[in-house]
Design an enzyme around this catalytic site. Sequence first.
Site: not given
Length: 365
Positions: A35, A130, A256, A304
């Site tokens: 999957k 689930r 940053y 990024m």
Amino acid sequence: MPRPILATIHLAALSHNLARVRTAAPDAKVWAVVKANAYGHGIERVFDALRSADGFALLDLDEARRLRALDWRGPILLLEGCFEARDLELCSRLGLWHTIHCQEQIDMLAAHKTQLPHRVFLKMNTGMNRLGFTPERFRAAWIRLNALPQVDEISLMQHFPDADGPKGITAQLQAFDAVTHDLPGERTLSNSAAILRHTGALAGRSDWVRPGIVLYGSAPDFPEHSASDWELQPTMTLSSRIIGLQTLAAGDTVGYGSSFVAEGPMRIGVVACGYADGYPRHCPTGTPVLVNGVRTRMVGRVSMDMITVDLTPVPRAGMGSEVTLWGRASKGGAMLPIDEVARAAGTVGYELMCAVAPRVPVAVD
């Protein structure tokens, strides 16, 4: 020249890990779980390495089509079953087995007109909460399915929520056995953690096992056990190179938010890898990396397209030096388990594999 980041898929490791599953569950057939595009590795890339599995388990019809296009003629199981009534016809055409986990799926099957009866796995909810019928409703679902002419064979399944931890599998096994002890059909009980951790308790009880993350070289119960503890090999390496260098003085900051402050003189390397490549943005200073096969740390925030790494342990590193974000260094045999990077990021190795971005080139060895 392309950007130097690269994901490498190790086919021999995939085959090794599948063999490791067979050693742990020698009497069971194996659903190789592919999957999420084979956990980010690519179904087409991993197919040859996993084709000795007895079947493939996945989620959607597109993935099933891709397997059939590779000339796989063996069993394919849809782990979540069909979502719409029209999917049933395609299941018939592709020869898929599918999970039944709710009354609505039985209703769809009962209304379906087909010349090819379906093979289904009826799922019990033994505590995962689930998908699946509760133990109290399971037999009624089985009786109804068994009466349908659209059904050829019913197998039984459940999923362990705590096979990787101290709660174990006892309560779930007892709930499953209490309801199914006199029902015919094959059983599939074991996920990756159950295969490795509960071999004795499950011996001879699971006709099929469903290895997922273990096939891809990650430990299902990390940090209690590492992948190497379970004799698993990493199947994906994410690597890049240093594309810039900076020399810092005490008090200089990086990235940053100036979140990293140098305590003294040091060199850092700028690496072509960032969150747009799938590297977790929330990895903190201290997240392990390898530079030229030597363990060091990331410093500052993930950007990024770039991260920065401490070159203090690697004084000879320079422009173009190899950086291993996880997996195997190309020389010297050094290894950085994906689970260690995932733990630093507060997540699991599964997510890192699946999150590698499409812009990252992929090689196969």
